[in-house]
Design an enzyme around this catalytic site. Structure first.
Site, PDB file in Angstrom:
ATOM      1  N   TYR A  19      29.640 -28.018  43.801  1.00 50.79           N
ATOM      2  CA  TYR A  19      31.093 -27.894  43.570  1.00 50.79           C
ATOM      3  C   TYR A  19      31.890 -27.912  44.872  1.00 50.79           C
ATOM      4  O   TYR A  19      33.084 -28.175  44.868  1.00 50.79           O
ATOM      5  CB  TYR A  19      31.418 -26.610  42.796  1.00 50.79           C
ATOM      6  CG  TYR A  19      30.925 -26.601  41.363  1.00 50.79           C
ATOM      7  CD1 TYR A  19      30.480 -27.766  40.742  1.00 50.79           C
ATOM      8  CD2 TYR A  19      30.896 -25.430  40.631  1.00 50.79           C
ATOM      9  CE1 TYR A  19      30.019 -27.753  39.437  1.00 50.79           C
ATOM     10  CE2 TYR A  19      30.440 -25.415  39.312  1.00 50.79           C
ATOM     11  CZ  TYR A  19      29.997 -26.575  38.731  1.00 50.79           C
ATOM     12  OH  TYR A  19      29.548 -26.553  37.438  1.00 50.79           O
ATOM     13  N   LYS A  32      15.752 -26.962  40.325  1.00 49.31           N
ATOM     14  CA  LYS A  32      15.248 -28.268  39.858  1.00 49.31           C
ATOM     15  C   LYS A  32      14.391 -28.834  40.982  1.00 49.31           C
ATOM     16  O   LYS A  32      14.607 -29.937  41.495  1.00 49.31           O
ATOM     17  CB  LYS A  32      16.452 -29.174  39.506  1.00 49.31           C
ATOM     18  CG  LYS A  32      16.117 -30.442  38.777  1.00 49.31           C
ATOM     19  CD  LYS A  32      15.659 -30.236  37.355  1.00 49.31           C
ATOM     20  CE  LYS A  32      15.271 -31.563  36.741  1.00 49.31           C
ATOM     21  NZ  LYS A  32      14.596 -31.421  35.446  1.00 49.31           N
ATOM     22  N   ASP A  70      27.111 -19.400  30.651  1.00 52.07           N
ATOM     23  CA  ASP A  70      27.855 -19.582  29.400  1.00 52.07           C
ATOM     24  C   ASP A  70      26.906 -19.576  28.206  1.00 52.07           C
ATOM     25  O   ASP A  70      27.208 -18.991  27.160  1.00 52.07           O
ATOM     26  CB  ASP A  70      28.652 -20.892  29.432  1.00 52.07           C
ATOM     27  CG  ASP A  70      30.093 -20.651  29.844  1.00 52.07           C
ATOM     28  OD1 ASP A  70      30.320 -19.692  30.611  1.00 52.07           O
ATOM     29  OD2 ASP A  70      30.986 -21.401  29.406  1.00 52.07           O
ATOM     30  N   ASP A  77      16.083 -27.168  33.247  1.00 50.61           N
ATOM     31  CA  ASP A  77      16.047 -27.709  31.878  1.00 50.61           C
ATOM     32  C   ASP A  77      15.195 -26.807  30.983  1.00 50.61           C
ATOM     33  O   ASP A  77      15.565 -26.500  29.842  1.00 50.61           O
ATOM     34  CB  ASP A  77      15.562 -29.164  31.866  1.00 50.61           C
ATOM     35  CG  ASP A  77      14.417 -29.438  32.837  1.00 50.61           C
ATOM     36  OD1 ASP A  77      14.078 -28.546  33.641  1.00 50.61           O
ATOM     37  OD2 ASP A  77      13.856 -30.552  32.799  1.00 50.61           O
ATOM     38  N   ASP A  93      26.595 -21.923  36.268  1.00 47.92           N
ATOM     39  CA  ASP A  93      27.783 -22.145  35.448  1.00 47.92           C
ATOM     40  C   ASP A  93      27.358 -22.410  34.004  1.00 47.92           C
ATOM     41  O   ASP A  93      27.862 -21.797  33.048  1.00 47.92           O
ATOM     42  CB  ASP A  93      28.536 -23.363  36.030  1.00 47.92           C
ATOM     43  CG  ASP A  93      29.934 -23.509  35.473  1.00 47.92           C
ATOM     44  OD1 ASP A  93      30.340 -22.673  34.653  1.00 47.92           O
ATOM     45  OD2 ASP A  93      30.619 -24.473  35.852  1.00 47.92           O
TER      46      ASP A  93
END
Ligand code: NAD
Length: 356
Positions: free
Chosen positions: A143, A189, A249, A221, A245
Site C-alpha cells: 500500500y 506468501k 475482515d 491462501d 487487510d
C-alpha cells in the site's frame, strides 16, 4: 497511589458521540473502582471538525494527541461531507491522524461470544470459543511501496518491507502472544514472494527472543481457507498490510455483528483505540447504536496502552455477563434477547457490572 492517565477523546460524527459517551461511562465506573484517575481531553476530527474549523484534521488535534497516554475514537463521516474534495473529506482526516500518530500495528480481535453464537453465518460447532487476535502491519508493504504508477497500458505497485518494519511488528505480535495462549501463526506468501521469504526469516529471528511462544507459518491462501474451516486453531495471526487487510475482515465476520468488534492501532507513540464500524448515519441520534465495540475498544486501551489489565478484564467480563443475561441492542436483538435496550441503557448495565 492513584495512577493518573490523560485520555484523548475523539467522538467524531454520526453515532460517534453516542457510543463514546457510553465507553466513558464504563471507563469512569471501572477506574473509580480500581483506583485510577482518567482525565479526558476532547478533540475534533472528521465532519464535525470541518464544520467547526474548515478542515477534517485540525492542528490542535495533531498537537493534542501527542500529549495523551492514549486516544479513544468513535467514528467519522456521513453524507453531509461526501461531496467535498478528497483532501477535505472526513476520511482524509482519519488517515492523516493515523499517519501523524505513527501507528504501525493494527490489532483486531475476533471473539465469538457464546451467547451470540447464532449471529454468525458459520455453524456454532465451528466458531464456539473462537478467540483470535490479528496483528496487521499497517504502514508498510504494497500500500505504501515505491515506485508505484498508473499508466495507460500498465500499472504497478511495489511490495517492500524493511528489516526494521518486520522486526517491530513481529515484536508487537510476540508481546501479545505472551499474554494470550503463546501461539503465533505468521501468514505470508513465501512460496512466491521474496518479500515474504524475508518476512519469514526475520520473524524466525525475533522468535528466538520468545522461547515460550510457539511459532508456525502459513501461506495466505491457506490461512483464508483455514479461518473459515477451523478458526479455533488460531491464537495470534501475524501478517503484513495487504494480507492483514483481507484476513482481518474475514475474521471479523466470525463473530457475526459489526457492532461488537474493537480495534487498536499502536506504534512507537500514542495508540488509537476505535470500533471497526463507521459512523452509521442511518441510525445516528436514535439512541439505538450498539456501544459494545467502543466499550471493548476502551478495554483494549486499558490493557495495551495503560497496562491496566484488571480493569480491562472487568470490562470484558461485564460485556459477557450483559450478553449472558440477555440484554441486546437492536442490531443483535434477533439472538436470544431477553430485553432489548438502548445504547445508553447498555452503557449503564456494563458500567454497573464492571464497577463491582
Ligand atoms: P457503517 O459501519 O457506519 O455502517 C454499516 C451498517 O452497520 C449500517 O447499517 C449501520 O447502521 C450498522 N452499524 C454500524 N455500527 C453499528 C453499531 N455500533 N450499532 C448498530 N449498528 C451499527 O458503514 P457505512 O454505512 O459504510 O459508512 C457510514 C459512514 O462511516 C461513511 O461516511 C464512512 O466513510 C464512514 N466510516 C468511518 C469509519 C471510521 O470512522 N473508522 C469506518 C468505516 C466507515
Amino acid at each position: 497511589m492513584t495512577k493518573s492517565y490523560k485520555i484523548g477523546v475523539i467522538k467524531g460524527d454520526g453515532i460517534g458521540p453516542e457510543i463514546i459517551d457510553e465507553a466513558i461511562k464504563v471507563l469512569d465506573a471501572v477506574s473509580v473502582a480500581q483506583g485510577c484517575n482518567l482525565k479526558y481531553t476532547e478533540m475534533l476530527l472528521g465532519g464535525v471538525a470541518i464544520d467547526e474549523t474548515g478542515v477534517p484534521l485540525p492542528d490542535e488535534t495533531i498537537q493534542g494527541v501527542g500529549k495523551c497516554d492514549a486516544v479513544l475514537f468513535g467514528a467519522i463521516g456521513g453524507p453531509k461531507w461526501d461531496n467535498l474534495e478528497r483532501h477535505l473529506r472526513p476520511e482524509t482526516g482519519l488517515l492523516g491522524l493515523r499517519k501523524e500518530m505513527g501507528t504501525f500495528a493494527n490489532l483486531r480481535p475476533a471473539t465469538v461470544y457464546d451467547e451470540l453464537i447464532n449471529a454468525s453465518t458459520l455453524k456454532p460447532g465451528v466458531i464456539e470459543g473462537v478467540d483470535i487476535m490479528v496483528v496487521r502491519e499497517l504502514t508498510g508493504g504494497i500500500y505504501f511501496g515505491e515506485p508505484r504508477e498508473l499508466l495507460e497500458d500498465r500499472a504497478y505497485n511495489t511490495m517492500v518491507y524493511t528489516r526494521e518494519e518486520v522486526e517491530r511488528i513481529a515484536r508487537v505480535a510476540f508481546d501479545i502472544a505472551m499474554i494470550r495462549q503463546k501461539r503465533i501463526c505468521s501468514v505470508d506468501k513465501a512460496n512466491v514472494l521474496e518479500v515474504s521469504q524475508f518476512w519469514r526469516e526475520i520473524v524466525e529471528e525475533v522468535a528466538k527472543d520468545y522461547p515460550e511462544v510457539e511459532l508456525s507459518h502459513m501461506y495466505v491462501d491457506n490461512a483464508a481457507m483455514q479461518l473459515i474451516r477451523d478458526p479455533k486453531q488460531f491464537d495470534v495471526i501475524l501478517t503484513g498490510n495487504i494480507f492483514g487487510d483481507i484476513l482481518s475482515d474475514a475474521a471479523s465476520m466470525l463473530s457475526g455483528s459489526i457492532g461488537l468488534l474493537p480495534s487498536a492501532s499502536t506504534g512507537e507513540g500514542v495508540g488509537l483505540f476505535e470500533p471497526i464500524h463507521g459512523s452509521a448515519p442511518d441510525i445516528a441520534g436514535q439512541g439505538i447504536a450498539n456501544p459494545l465495540a467502543t466499550i471493548s475498544s476502551a478495554s483494549m486501551m486499558l490493557r495495551y496502552a495503560l497496562g491496566e489489565t484488571k480493569s480491562a478484564d472487568k470490562i470484558d467480563a461485564a460485556i459477557k455477563k450483559a450478553l449472558k443475561e440477555g440484554y441486546r441492542t437492536g442490531d443483535i436483538s434477533d439472538y436470544d434477547a431477553k430485553e432489548v435496550v438502548t445504547c445508553s441503557e447498555m452503557g449503564d448495565i456494563i458500567a454497573g457490572y464492571a464497577s463491582k
